[in-house]
Write a protein that holds these residues in place. Structure first.
Motif, mmCIF file in Angstrom:
data_model
loop_
_atom_site.group_PDB
_atom_site.id
_atom_site.type_symbol
_atom_site.label_atom_id
_atom_site.label_comp_id
_atom_site.label_asym_id
_atom_site.label_seq_id
_atom_site.Cartn_x
_atom_site.Cartn_y
_atom_site.Cartn_z
ATOM 1 N N THR A 15 -0.657 -6.295 -12.456
ATOM 2 C CA THR A 15 -0.968 -4.607 -12.752
ATOM 3 C C THR A 15 -0.462 -4.574 -14.288
ATOM 4 O OG1 THR A 15 -0.524 -3.928 -10.722
ATOM 5 C CG2 THR A 15 -0.214 -2.454 -12.228
ATOM 6 N N LEU A 96 0.683 2.468 -8.781
ATOM 7 C CA LEU A 96 -0.516 1.977 -8.705
ATOM 8 C C LEU A 96 -1.505 2.815 -8.178
ATOM 9 C CD1 LEU A 96 -1.481 -1.205 -8.947
ATOM 10 C CD2 LEU A 96 -0.521 -1.517 -6.795
ATOM 11 N N SER A 126 -6.884 -3.674 -8.523
ATOM 12 C CA SER A 126 -5.757 -2.653 -8.181
ATOM 13 C C SER A 126 -5.772 -1.991 -6.857
ATOM 14 C CB SER A 126 -5.857 -1.588 -9.561
ATOM 15 O OG SER A 126 -5.551 -2.315 -10.702
ATOM 16 N N ASP A 129 -4.542 -4.733 -4.502
ATOM 17 C CA ASP A 129 -2.987 -4.602 -4.708
ATOM 18 C C ASP A 129 -2.340 -3.491 -4.205
ATOM 19 O OD1 ASP A 129 -3.541 -6.914 -5.872
ATOM 20 O OD2 ASP A 129 -3.159 -6.331 -7.915
ATOM 21 N N TYR A 130 -2.903 -2.234 -4.426
ATOM 22 C CA TYR A 130 -2.578 -0.836 -3.642
ATOM 23 C C TYR A 130 -2.366 -1.195 -2.228
ATOM 24 C CZ TYR A 130 -2.134 3.877 -2.032
ATOM 25 O OH TYR A 130 -1.817 4.959 -1.263
#
Length: 186
Positions: A15, A96, A126, A129-130
């Motif tokens: 990130t 995020l 992203s 990942d979130y």
């Protein structure tokens, strides 16, 4: 706990790199804005991501420290530094979330192939990942604090508004047009 910390470390270093790339995309846009509105709009997003970089500069070494921790009792709500780690991780989950929204907003403007390809790649990573951070934190919060209520849970209450277009969670909720509100940007 070590596996979760390793995953957090990987996600937040990725990130951090993505934020730096995104800020590099925004800098010339801010400097060459066609008017004050455009300059202020992108400058606001830039500053929010700049603040996240500052928080990540503290969070990443903290994750690394706990990743190397040998004492199991360090992973306890009675440890103030561990509590700080959990608080920072929960804050960065929301950071995020906002980063994905910032990338979505940029994709409306930056439609040239080079930038849109780069932004879409960052957005896809992203978003995944979130989702992973959200799930891991739900599990951790349930394990360490049975009374924890996520103040940001309402963002995904009816559907995942960050889900890519055409995904099943958006399709279920959606014959209405998606719009941005002040609340969705906070």
């Amino acid at each position: 706990m070590k596996d979760e910390l390793h995953a957090f470390y990987q996600i937040f270093t990725t990130t951090k790199d993505a934020i730096e790339k995104f800020m590099n995309i925004l800098e010339p846009v801010i400097q060459n804005a066609k008017d004050d509105h455009e300059r202020l709009y992108y400058h606001h997003i830039y500053e929010e991501e700049e603040q996240r970089l500052s928080r990540l500069a503290e969070l990443i070494p903290l994750i690394s420290k706990f990743e190397k921790e040998k004492e199991e009792n360090s992973f306890s709500p009675t440890n103030n530094e561990f509590n700080r780690l959990l608080q920072e991780l929960n804050l960065e989950k929301f950071g995020l979330h906002n980063f994905v929204e910032h990338l979505d907003l940029a994709l409306f403007q930056f439609t040239d192939e080079e930038r849109s390809t780069q932004l879409n790649q960052m957005r896809n990573v992203s978003y995944q990942d979130y989702q992973q951070v959200k799930n891991m934190l739900n599990e951790m919060n349930a394990k360490f604090d049975h009374n924890y209520v996520d103040p940001h849970a309402h963002h995904d209450e009816h559907h995942d508004h960050l889900a890519p277009p055409g995904s099943s969670s958006i399709a279920k909720s959606s014959q209405k047009k998606k719009g941005f509100t002040v609340g969705s940007l906070i």
